[in-house]
Design a protein around this motif. Structure first.
Motif, mmCIF file in Angstrom:
data_model
loop_
_atom_site.group_PDB
_atom_site.id
_atom_site.type_symbol
_atom_site.label_atom_id
_atom_site.label_comp_id
_atom_site.label_asym_id
_atom_site.label_seq_id
_atom_site.Cartn_x
_atom_site.Cartn_y
_atom_site.Cartn_z
ATOM 1 N N ASP A 27 39.618 -3.763 105.056
ATOM 2 C CA ASP A 27 39.948 -2.682 104.114
ATOM 3 C C ASP A 27 38.709 -1.889 103.719
ATOM 4 N N ARG A 28 37.642 -2.599 103.417
ATOM 5 C CA ARG A 28 36.400 -1.924 103.011
ATOM 6 C C ARG A 28 35.817 -1.092 104.145
ATOM 7 N N VAL A 29 35.766 -1.675 105.318
ATOM 8 C CA VAL A 29 35.239 -0.931 106.472
ATOM 9 C C VAL A 29 36.126 0.268 106.771
ATOM 10 N N GLY A 30 37.432 0.100 106.664
ATOM 11 C CA GLY A 30 38.361 1.213 106.884
ATOM 12 C C GLY A 30 38.161 2.324 105.875
ATOM 13 N N LYS A 32 42.741 -13.473 103.434
ATOM 14 C CA LYS A 32 42.370 -12.527 102.375
ATOM 15 C C LYS A 32 40.971 -11.980 102.582
ATOM 16 N N TYR A 33 40.032 -12.842 102.964
ATOM 17 C CA TYR A 33 38.652 -12.401 103.191
ATOM 18 C C TYR A 33 38.594 -11.375 104.325
ATOM 19 N N ILE A 34 39.242 -11.694 105.439
ATOM 20 C CA ILE A 34 39.244 -10.778 106.588
ATOM 21 C C ILE A 34 39.906 -9.460 106.207
ATOM 22 N N GLN A 82 45.317 -3.500 111.202
ATOM 23 C CA GLN A 82 45.743 -4.185 109.974
ATOM 24 C C GLN A 82 46.960 -3.518 109.345
ATOM 25 N N LYS A 83 46.969 -2.193 109.334
ATOM 26 C CA LYS A 83 48.057 -1.444 108.710
ATOM 27 C C LYS A 83 49.242 -1.251 109.648
ATOM 28 N N LEU A 99 42.658 -12.337 114.431
ATOM 29 C CA LEU A 99 42.739 -13.696 113.887
ATOM 30 C C LEU A 99 43.594 -13.708 112.616
ATOM 31 N N SER A 100 43.374 -12.745 111.739
ATOM 32 C CA SER A 100 44.166 -12.647 110.518
ATOM 33 C C SER A 100 45.650 -12.464 110.838
ATOM 34 N N LEU A 101 45.937 -11.574 111.764
ATOM 35 C CA LEU A 101 47.333 -11.344 112.160
ATOM 36 C C LEU A 101 47.941 -12.585 112.802
#
Length: 166
Positions: A14-17, A7-9, A68-69, A152-154
């Motif tokens: 999301d914010r950077v995107g 969730k953190y990553i 991510q998307k 890492l998140s994926l």
């Protein structure tokens, strides 16, 4: 712990995107201003440098968000027909064997590239160009770190898919 890290990553990416999406507006405005100035036989070197820097930042910072998307270009013959667990396995292998090692190599070299640029206070080679070219080189390093974090998140999400449901 694993879910909170994911969730953190994902929130960070999301914010950077979202921020990088606004760079497109800055790029469009700077190109329009440059076109207007050129139509009046005037041009500003720093504006050309700014366009280059903003485009690079937009592209680089948007990379992890695109990953991510799952919006990156995917050339596959079989993947689309795989079951969810098979897709997860393919993703895990790709992340561990290709994406993460490549990110680590790039992080080492781009950090050195950026630090060298910082030490000499590298600027534009053009007269009246933007100073501090090292900033965009640090953005290159930062964006690769973001792609690594998203990988890492994926990886964690795909490992969770392989785990049998209890």
């Amino acid at each position: 712990m694993r879910d909170s890290l994911i969730k953190y990553i994902d929130r960070l990416i999301d914010r950077v995107g979202s921020v990088s999406g606004w760079l497109a507006l800055i790029l469009i405005l700077s190109v329009c201003i440059d076109v207007i100035l050129r139509s009046m036989d005037s041009s500003v070197t720093w504006l050309n440098d700014l366009q280059w820097h903003v485009f690079a930042a937009l592209f680089l910072l948007g990379g992890a968000y695109t990953l991510q998307k799952d919006a990156h270009v995917r050339v596959d013959l079989f993947y689309s027909r795989f079951q969810a667990k098979d897709k997860a396995l393919v993703n895990i292998i790709g992340i561990l064997c290709l994406l993460m090692p490549w990110c680590l190599v790039l992080m080492v070299y781009t950090l050195r590239f950026a630090i060298d640029s910082l030490f000499i206070l590298e600027g534009s080679p053009d007269p009246n160009g933007l100073p501090f070219r090292f900033v965009i080189k640090f953005i290159l390093f930062f964006s690769i770190c973001l792609v690594f974090l998203q990988a890492l998140s994926l990886l964690l999400k795909n490992l969770k898919q392989l785990k049998p449901k209890s």
